[in-house]
Scaffold this motif. Structure first.
Motif, PDB file in Angstrom:
ATOM      1  N   GLN A 112       6.727  -4.850  -4.707  1.00  0.00           N
ATOM      2  CA  GLN A 112       6.290  -4.579  -3.382  1.00  0.00           C
ATOM      3  C   GLN A 112       5.107  -3.777  -3.079  1.00  0.00           C
ATOM      4  N   THR A 113       4.988  -2.500  -4.045  1.00  0.00           N
ATOM      5  CA  THR A 113       4.010  -1.850  -4.034  1.00  0.00           C
ATOM      6  C   THR A 113       2.754  -2.448  -4.082  1.00  0.00           C
TER       7      THR A 113
ATOM      8  N   LEU B   3      12.292   4.896  -7.506  1.00  0.00           N
ATOM      9  CA  LEU B   3      12.627   3.416  -7.544  1.00  0.00           C
ATOM     10  C   LEU B   3      12.963   3.065  -5.837  1.00  0.00           C
ATOM     11  N   GLU B   4      12.530   3.789  -5.170  1.00  0.00           N
ATOM     12  CA  GLU B   4      12.879   3.497  -3.917  1.00  0.00           C
ATOM     13  C   GLU B   4      12.277   2.142  -3.305  1.00  0.00           C
ATOM     14  N   THR B   5      10.955   1.936  -3.590  1.00  0.00           N
ATOM     15  CA  THR B   5      10.390   0.969  -3.216  1.00  0.00           C
ATOM     16  C   THR B   5      10.051   0.214  -4.865  1.00  0.00           C
ATOM     17  N   SER B   6      10.179  -1.360  -4.966  1.00  0.00           N
ATOM     18  CA  SER B   6      10.123  -1.970  -6.166  1.00  0.00           C
ATOM     19  C   SER B   6       8.467  -1.901  -6.227  1.00  0.00           C
ATOM     20  N   ILE B   7       8.369  -2.166  -7.599  1.00  0.00           N
ATOM     21  CA  ILE B   7       6.998  -2.042  -8.289  1.00  0.00           C
ATOM     22  C   ILE B   7       6.101  -3.223  -7.666  1.00  0.00           C
TER      23      ILE B   7
ATOM     24  N   ILE C 293       2.175  -5.460  -3.764  1.00  0.00           N
ATOM     25  CA  ILE C 293       1.633  -6.204  -2.712  1.00  0.00           C
ATOM     26  C   ILE C 293       1.153  -5.479  -1.450  1.00  0.00           C
ATOM     27  N   ASP C 294       1.733  -4.326  -1.193  1.00  0.00           N
ATOM     28  CA  ASP C 294       1.190  -3.529  -0.240  1.00  0.00           C
ATOM     29  C   ASP C 294      -0.276  -2.868  -0.512  1.00  0.00           C
ATOM     30  N   ARG C 295      -0.341  -2.261  -1.567  1.00  0.00           N
ATOM     31  CA  ARG C 295      -1.501  -1.581  -1.890  1.00  0.00           C
ATOM     32  C   ARG C 295      -2.505  -2.020  -2.692  1.00  0.00           C
ATOM     33  N   GLY C 296      -2.148  -3.410  -3.318  1.00  0.00           N
ATOM     34  CA  GLY C 296      -3.020  -3.713  -4.402  1.00  0.00           C
ATOM     35  C   GLY C 296      -4.531  -4.037  -3.813  1.00  0.00           C
ATOM     36  N   TYR C 297      -4.704  -4.567  -2.961  1.00  0.00           N
ATOM     37  CA  TYR C 297      -6.107  -5.065  -2.347  1.00  0.00           C
ATOM     38  C   TYR C 297      -6.919  -3.691  -2.206  1.00  0.00           C
ATOM     39  N   ASP C 298      -6.129  -2.852  -1.302  1.00  0.00           N
ATOM     40  CA  ASP C 298      -6.942  -1.304  -1.323  1.00  0.00           C
ATOM     41  C   ASP C 298      -7.303  -0.625  -2.487  1.00  0.00           C
ATOM     42  N   ASP C 299      -6.412  -0.672  -3.229  1.00  0.00           N
ATOM     43  CA  ASP C 299      -6.603  -0.075  -4.595  1.00  0.00           C
ATOM     44  C   ASP C 299      -7.676  -0.809  -5.449  1.00  0.00           C
ATOM     45  N   THR C 300      -7.606  -2.093  -5.600  1.00  0.00           N
ATOM     46  CA  THR C 300      -8.321  -2.602  -6.773  1.00  0.00           C
ATOM     47  C   THR C 300      -9.531  -3.675  -6.232  1.00  0.00           C
ATOM     48  N   ALA C 301      -9.328  -3.961  -4.785  1.00  0.00           N
ATOM     49  CA  ALA C 301     -10.318  -4.828  -4.179  1.00  0.00           C
ATOM     50  C   ALA C 301     -10.349  -6.246  -4.809  1.00  0.00           C
ATOM     51  N   SER C 302      -9.104  -6.427  -5.450  1.00  0.00           N
ATOM     52  CA  SER C 302      -8.928  -7.888  -5.640  1.00  0.00           C
ATOM     53  C   SER C 302      -7.942  -8.544  -5.004  1.00  0.00           C
ATOM     54  N   LYS C 303      -8.292  -9.711  -4.643  1.00  0.00           N
ATOM     55  CA  LYS C 303      -7.426 -10.643  -3.706  1.00  0.00           C
ATOM     56  C   LYS C 303      -6.181 -11.169  -4.650  1.00  0.00           C
ATOM     57  N   ASN C 304      -6.614 -11.622  -5.710  1.00  0.00           N
ATOM     58  CA  ASN C 304      -5.567 -12.194  -6.515  1.00  0.00           C
ATOM     59  C   ASN C 304      -4.770 -11.032  -7.434  1.00  0.00           C
ATOM     60  N   LEU C 305      -3.565 -10.765  -7.003  1.00  0.00           N
ATOM     61  CA  LEU C 305      -2.694  -9.476  -7.432  1.00  0.00           C
ATOM     62  C   LEU C 305      -2.417  -9.602  -8.679  1.00  0.00           C
ATOM     63  N   VAL C 306      -2.393 -10.687  -9.577  1.00  0.00           N
ATOM     64  CA  VAL C 306      -2.227 -10.764 -10.963  1.00  0.00           C
ATOM     65  C   VAL C 306      -3.437 -10.315 -11.557  1.00  0.00           C
ATOM     66  N   ALA C 307      -4.656 -10.628 -11.063  1.00  0.00           N
ATOM     67  CA  ALA C 307      -5.989  -9.908 -11.677  1.00  0.00           C
ATOM     68  C   ALA C 307      -5.786  -8.479 -11.398  1.00  0.00           C
ATOM     69  N   ALA C 308      -5.205  -8.018 -10.266  1.00  0.00           N
ATOM     70  CA  ALA C 308      -5.358  -6.712  -9.876  1.00  0.00           C
ATOM     71  C   ALA C 308      -4.421  -6.055 -10.905  1.00  0.00           C
ATOM     72  N   ILE C 309      -3.332  -6.362 -11.353  1.00  0.00           N
ATOM     73  CA  ILE C 309      -2.554  -5.837 -12.484  1.00  0.00           C
ATOM     74  C   ILE C 309      -3.423  -5.745 -13.583  1.00  0.00           C
ATOM     75  N   LEU C 310      -3.854  -7.161 -14.130  1.00  0.00           N
ATOM     76  CA  LEU C 310      -4.349  -7.179 -15.297  1.00  0.00           C
ATOM     77  C   LEU C 310      -5.617  -5.928 -15.463  1.00  0.00           C
TER      78      LEU C 310
END
Lengths: 176, 233
Positions: free
Chosen positions: B36-37, B30-34, B39-56
């Protein structure tokens, strides 16, 4: 800015709680959903705002309006029983109502006041139409609630009949 | 029988896999909040610019698919419960024709609005990974457009059985699309295109998923209200 929005939302909640007429209640509900989605938008929850606006202020009100329009029974309470309106099949008033209910696929339920004690028999709100006879001009008065969305349609069907007069009353005036 | 067996195997497999994939809570640092993680890695991981869609549609795709399954089940329930009333009653359609027409204003406005609502719904669905929106919201807009078309007399009403079949097929294809990545990536319910590809190409998975979810939601809601409108007529 936020305070005005909060105030408006609380204002509409109170209005919704105090409103008795169904059609207006649905419209207030739609406005409330719209304001809620503005609140979500201001808090940067754009996806939630979009879902709220699509469901709360478009889909659900349409559902409710269709539900209101799908009334199945047409409950009539008659305080007159004579040659114009009685339980016999042939009398003109009965036939007029039957033509109306047939065209909308409703079931016609007629209660005569001296047979049934109205207040005990069913809830006040379920009565759609009350038939009275006016002593002044001898016309038959059809009393309908404002909240019943059928009153426009019944009026359109029965308007040309000279023996009938319409009266639209507010919800709580119906038992005077 | 075979269909049931296949479904049972599929769900059993998913259940066991989900149990096996559960991470004990103590292992999550829990050193970095989920947030923040993401926001930092969302686009690289999922290729989605909308981070809500990245999670969903990527991180928590497992939840989203079964959320879509709930709508399928409720639509099937509505279909089952209103089954008898439609077939037992054979009210002639001519009765409707004799009834006074609805307001001309509503008719005209719904005629104008209908194509635009369809267009807007598809826009929300297809651009779900770039801008706010996505399959569910767009699907609801499509369903609302079809609900409005109830007021258009020339348009034939929907065949709910066919829609239900379509919804089932869409749900199964959603499930299998989620499972494709098990073969290509080694983990289910994530993007099946490899990480080294360009994000603009990996976006294809999200658009496809959004389209499937959108069509599924819209057909589910259409079933519910078509039955609702028809019932008791």
């Amino acid at each position: 800015m936020y305070l005005i929005l909060y105030g408006l939302i609380i204002f509409f909640i109170i209005i919704m709680l105090r409103e008795k007429e169904s059609l207006r209640l649905i419209i207030y509900f739609a406005i409330f959903s719209l304001l809620m989605s503005v609140l979500y938008f201001l808090y940067y929850a754009y996806d939630v705002a979009l879902a709220e606006i699509a469901i709360g202020s478009a889909l659900l009100p349409l559902f409710f309006i269709i539900a209101l329009g799908k009334q199945k029974n047409f409950v009539v309470v008659s305080r007159v029983e004579d040659e114009f309106f009685s339980e016999k099949e042939g009398c003109p008033g009965f036939r007029l109502l039957e033509r109306f209910t047939d065209s909308f696929d409703l079931t016609l339920d007629i209660f005569f006041e001296h047979h049934v004690q109205i207040k005990g028999a069913f809830r006040e709100r379920n009565v759609d139409l009350i038939i009275l006879k006016s002593h002044r001009d001898g016309k038959y008065v059809f009393v309908m609630k404002k909240s019943s969305i059928l009153h426009h349609k019944l009026r359109r069907v029965l308007q040309e009949d000279p023996r009938i007069r319409f009266e639209i009353v507010e919800e709580d005036e119906i038992y005077d | 029988m075979i269909k049931k067996l296949v479904l049972l195997l599929m769900f059993g497999f998913i259940f066991i896999y989900a149990l096996a994939a559960t991470v004990p809570l103590a292992d999550i640092s829990l050193e970095t909040s989920i947030g923040q993680t993401v926001i930092d890695r969302g686009y690289d991981d999922t290729a989605s610019k909308n981070l809500v869609a990245a999670i969903l549609l990527d991180y928590r795709l497992f939840d989203s698919i079964f959320e879509a399954g709930i709508l399928l089940i409720s639509a099937a329930g509505v279909l089952y419960m209103t089954q008898s009333s439609e077939y037992s009653k054979s009210v002639p359609r001519s009765k409707e024709a004799t009834a006074p027409k609805d307001s001309d204003t509503i008719l005209a406005v719904s005629r104008i609005l209908y194509p635009f609502m369809l267009l807007f719904g598809f826009y929300i669905i297809v651009f779900g990974d770039l801008s706010p929106g996505g399959g569910f919201q767009g699907g609801v807009i499509l369903a609302t457009a079809r609900l409005i078309s109830v007021y258009i007399p020339e348009k034939a009403s929907e065949n709910t059985d066919r829609l239900n079949r379509l919804e089932k097929i869409l749900f199964l294809s959603l499930l299998s699309l989620g499972l494709v990545s098990l073969v290509t990536q080694g983990a289910p319910f994530t993007n099946f295109l490899p990480r080294y590809l360009d994000p603009e190409i990996r976006r294809f998975f999200l658009v496809l998923l959004n389209l499937l979810i959108g069509l599924k939601v819209s057909s589910g809601l259409t079933i519910i209200f078509t039955r609702f409108v028809k019932e008791g007529r």
